[in-house]
Scaffold this motif. Sequence first.
Motif, PDB file in Angstrom:
ATOM      1  N   ASP A 116       0.763  -1.237   0.000  1.00 41.15           N
ATOM      2  CA  ASP A 116       0.000   0.000   0.000  1.00 41.15           C
ATOM      3  C   ASP A 116       0.796   1.290   0.000  1.00 41.15           C
ATOM      4  N   SER A 117       2.035   1.278   0.367  1.00 37.10           N
ATOM      5  CA  SER A 117       2.634   2.568   0.692  1.00 37.10           C
ATOM      6  C   SER A 117       4.094   2.678   0.304  1.00 37.10           C
ATOM      7  N   ASP A 118       4.410   3.633  -0.607  1.00 39.68           N
ATOM      8  CA  ASP A 118       5.794   3.953  -0.887  1.00 39.68           C
ATOM      9  C   ASP A 118       6.446   4.657   0.294  1.00 39.68           C
ATOM     10  N   VAL A 119       5.628   5.314   1.133  1.00 45.22           N
ATOM     11  CA  VAL A 119       6.167   5.954   2.331  1.00 45.22           C
ATOM     12  C   VAL A 119       6.887   4.924   3.194  1.00 45.22           C
ATOM     13  N   ARG A 121       8.232   2.252   2.158  1.00 44.90           N
ATOM     14  CA  ARG A 121       9.259   1.540   1.407  1.00 44.90           C
ATOM     15  C   ARG A 121      10.286   2.506   0.823  1.00 44.90           C
ATOM     16  N   SER A 122      10.468   3.649   1.469  1.00 45.39           N
ATOM     17  CA  SER A 122      11.426   4.632   0.971  1.00 45.39           C
ATOM     18  C   SER A 122      12.857   4.150   1.145  1.00 45.39           C
ATOM     19  N   ASN A 123      13.096   3.271   2.103  1.00 46.29           N
ATOM     20  CA  ASN A 123      14.414   2.691   2.351  1.00 46.29           C
ATOM     21  C   ASN A 123      14.258   1.183   2.424  1.00 46.29           C
ATOM     22  N   ALA A 124      14.783   0.476   1.425  1.00 51.05           N
ATOM     23  CA  ALA A 124      14.609  -0.976   1.359  1.00 51.05           C
ATOM     24  C   ALA A 124      15.393  -1.706   2.438  1.00 51.05           C
ATOM     25  N   ASN A 125      16.242  -0.984   3.165  1.00 55.17           N
ATOM     26  CA  ASN A 125      16.987  -1.582   4.266  1.00 55.17           C
ATOM     27  C   ASN A 125      16.220  -1.508   5.575  1.00 55.17           C
ATOM     28  N   VAL A 126      15.012  -0.974   5.538  1.00 55.59           N
ATOM     29  CA  VAL A 126      14.169  -0.864   6.726  1.00 55.59           C
ATOM     30  C   VAL A 126      12.894  -1.676   6.509  1.00 55.59           C
ATOM     31  N   ASP A 127      12.551  -2.511   7.478  1.00 57.55           N
ATOM     32  CA  ASP A 127      11.299  -3.267   7.419  1.00 57.55           C
ATOM     33  C   ASP A 127      10.172  -2.352   7.871  1.00 57.55           C
ATOM     34  N   GLY A 128       9.379  -1.875   6.898  1.00 60.95           N
ATOM     35  CA  GLY A 128       8.327  -0.916   7.205  1.00 60.95           C
ATOM     36  C   GLY A 128       7.166  -1.491   7.983  1.00 60.95           C
ATOM     37  N   ASN A 129       7.119  -2.808   8.149  1.00 64.07           N
ATOM     38  CA  ASN A 129       6.033  -3.428   8.906  1.00 64.07           C
ATOM     39  C   ASN A 129       6.409  -3.697  10.363  1.00 64.07           C
ATOM     40  N   SER A 130       7.714  -3.634  10.672  1.00 64.75           N
ATOM     41  CA  SER A 130       8.145  -3.927  12.040  1.00 64.75           C
ATOM     42  C   SER A 130       7.835  -2.755  12.966  1.00 64.75           C
ATOM     43  N   ALA A 131       7.752  -3.044  14.259  1.00 64.45           N
ATOM     44  CA  ALA A 131       7.437  -1.989  15.231  1.00 64.45           C
ATOM     45  C   ALA A 131       8.488  -0.885  15.219  1.00 64.45           C
ATOM     46  N   MET A 135       8.424   3.042  14.038  1.00 63.15           N
ATOM     47  CA  MET A 135       8.860   4.111  14.933  1.00 63.15           C
ATOM     48  C   MET A 135       9.860   5.027  14.231  1.00 63.15           C
ATOM     49  N   LEU A 136      10.785   4.425  13.467  1.00 62.99           N
ATOM     50  CA  LEU A 136      11.759   5.209  12.722  1.00 62.99           C
ATOM     51  C   LEU A 136      11.061   6.090  11.694  1.00 62.99           C
ATOM     52  N   GLN A 137      10.030   5.552  11.046  1.00 63.69           N
ATOM     53  CA  GLN A 137       9.320   6.317  10.016  1.00 63.69           C
ATOM     54  C   GLN A 137       8.468   7.433  10.621  1.00 63.69           C
ATOM     55  N   PHE A 138       7.868   7.191  11.778  1.00 62.02           N
ATOM     56  CA  PHE A 138       7.138   8.258  12.464  1.00 62.02           C
ATOM     57  C   PHE A 138       8.074   9.443  12.721  1.00 62.02           C
ATOM     58  N   GLY A 139       9.228   9.136  13.280  1.00 61.50           N
ATOM     59  CA  GLY A 139      10.196  10.192  13.570  1.00 61.50           C
ATOM     60  C   GLY A 139      10.693  10.872  12.309  1.00 61.50           C
ATOM     61  N   ALA A 320      17.922   2.524  16.816  1.00 63.32           N
ATOM     62  CA  ALA A 320      16.826   2.040  17.663  1.00 63.32           C
ATOM     63  C   ALA A 320      16.319   0.672  17.204  1.00 63.32           C
ATOM     64  N   GLY A 321      17.197  -0.109  16.555  1.00 58.96           N
ATOM     65  CA  GLY A 321      16.814  -1.453  16.165  1.00 58.96           C
ATOM     66  C   GLY A 321      16.012  -1.540  14.900  1.00 58.96           C
ATOM     67  N   ALA A 322      15.934  -0.444  14.133  1.00 54.98           N
ATOM     68  CA  ALA A 322      15.073  -0.430  12.954  1.00 54.98           C
ATOM     69  C   ALA A 322      15.738  -1.037  11.726  1.00 54.98           C
ATOM     70  N   GLN A 323      17.068  -1.097  11.676  1.00 57.23           N
ATOM     71  CA  GLN A 323      17.726  -1.630  10.490  1.00 57.23           C
ATOM     72  C   GLN A 323      19.128  -2.134  10.834  1.00 57.23           C
ATOM     73  N   VAL A 324      19.629  -3.033   9.989  1.00 58.73           N
ATOM     74  CA  VAL A 324      21.022  -3.422  10.134  1.00 58.73           C
ATOM     75  C   VAL A 324      21.872  -2.291   9.592  1.00 58.73           C
TER      76      VAL A 324
END
Length: 780
Positions: A116-119, A121-131, A135-139, A320-324
Amino acid sequence: MFKKIVKRDGKIVDFNLDKITDAIAKAGAATEEFKHDRAAQLSEKVLKLAEETVKERTPTVEQIQDLVEKVLMDSSFKRTAKAYITYRQDRNKTRNAKSNLMGIYKTIAIADASEDSDVKRSNANVDGNSAMGKMLQFGAEGSKVFAKTVLVDPRFAAAHDNGDIHIHDLDFYATGTLTCCQTDPLKLFANGGFNTGHGHLRTPNSIASYAALAAIILQANQNEQHGGQSIPNFDYAMAPGVNKSFKKALRNNLEKYNKYSGKKVDVKIPDDIAYGDTETLKKLKIPETVIETSNEDVEKQTFQAMEGFIHNLNTMHSRAGAQVPFTSINFGTDTTPAGRLVTKNLLEATDKGLGHGETPIFPISIFKVKEGVSYNPEDPNYDLFKRSMEVSSKRLFPNFTFIDAPFNLKYYKKGDYNTEIATMGCRTRVFSSVFPESDGIVTGRGNNSFTTINLVRLGIKHGIALKERKEADWTGFYKELDDLMDLCRDQLLERYEFQANQHVRNFPFLMGEGNWFGSEKLKPNDTLREVIKHGSLSIGFIGLAEALVAMIGKHHGESEEARELGLDIITHMSKRCDEYAKKNHLNFGLIGTPAEGLSGRFTKIDRKEFGTIKGVTDRDYYTNSFHVPVYYPISAFEKIEIEAPYHALCPAGHISYIELDGDPSQNIDAFEAVIRKMHDSGIGYGSVNHPVDRDPVCGFSGIIADTRCPSCGRVEDEVPFERLRRITGYLVGSLERWNDGKKAEEHDRVKHNVSGTYTKAQKAARECAKANSAAAFGKE
């Protein structure tokens, strides 16, 4: 008199004339044109005008504010009227931004990243579905709004929102971070170790510890920067660890020999003994069995250390644990036995893969190719160069940098790794400098920030694409290009000032531990100005191919004329960056933008404004930097020849890709031919793409051409096959994390023939592409 008023959120509240008076009074006080008593008189005029003109019994806040503007404009208080109007516009802008932000937050919280959202998936190194990914995307999204409304000049924010430029890493703007850094671990190890903020880590004494601390260095740096992290001298940096482990192994094995053989060999192992130092070992007359066992021990330990290093970088997390951590390592030029052992085992560990045989996503590994070191059969590291190509043909890494490219070779000093070109992996290159002390030095330096120009929009506005003119308006094109470059320069300088006024204490590891060039001389309360000047300020571009199509109807893969025009455009941009560097005495440079999140953003904006234009806006992405379009059939060698000249023109970063079909590990000669062609053509940094698929059930890794595993015969079901592909400079195992633009681009990629000839299908595709291009622009 009105009793009620409608607020912007729809709520109906009591009408209060005093609030109108107060608002006018504040405007008058700000301009010092009048005081509260005059404001009361003006508010009475507003009320009277409202009663005369507002037909509704209950007016809205917007209606009343419109009348305040009119009353002030009709008065003699013109400065107050202007100030009130400006304030109101700013408030509306802030409210709109907040409203849009809430919509984005809703998307982050509810939408599924895979659909649903390119927002998300702006960074393929970040799992946009994880908690933590959420949090990283909110910030990030909140920080972007704050930066654009508070920190960034409205001119720059408007140009970004309009799609004229793209300010990269806008979400990190307010933190004052820099993009990336080429860290030298030996510098950190030299003075007794380093502190990550939670305790001191001593200088390591084994290859296992060297590798483990190298991973920690990359992770710690990533937590203080908004880009990737790199080690430019990985083999040199790890070699002392091999030697320390070898010395330990010699002492332990000699002790065992004396204990269990019944013989007594009284030898003092020198502190400076090195792995592979055959001459010294012979002089010491250490038993051959002790030497052989010690060699075996350290070779095994080195492999385990390299395997652990790769596993660490694919499992440890940052931010904050959002990506390797986004990590890169450069290696291949250390010719000592210890350095060679590091490279050999790093390649072996990459070849072996992760725990279930998966291809490692990180680190981005880059083999440095150099004549006299690794390129020719008589060179000491030629065997490692050959092995690197074998591994890359299977695992997609390593990529290859070419020290012999003229723009790299001019800085090279034999045996000095500080002068060997290294890259951040995605493509960022920081090498030349206007400051003599850092000119031609890679270690301790990185990119400060960069901003990208939408070349395609310029092509649409000044070319023949809209069919408003028969010939391209090159004068108008270059005039607007220069204006945009000046705008980017000013925006980068504004951001540089914000970064320069940060303090060492804000970056306790990057600056406080002396990672960055010259930062070891600073104290915690010092600002960064005197050291970040050694970084680069980069102006990027995207969509040269589509810009050429928009201007003349053909891109540089199709036409010799377009090829010359493309080089003219990028030469012009590169020279202008050189002028900025000279005038501002800072390291401005041109970069071929790595378009990941940006890939489809410009396209959507331009399609909305200009419509769907065949060959220009009819796909969901613009072509990466100066590349020949991924959908255009072309031989590998021809593509390399076309793109090679752009590498010299983009000193802040460049890369070229070749797409090979089938399993290149079964045709290593073709793979090597491509790498050698890159080297001989003056490519600075290149890589080879090919399919890497994996069945997570049986563990097969190779090519899965359809929906059936060729190893176990399993048909793809709820457990999907893993399709590993390169997105910009790095790999992504799940295509679901790619935004729509990059998905479309990956789908369109064609393979590049290595022989220089074309199959019937490729010939037909080329002719079709040319015909479509001609038809789109009304040409024969």
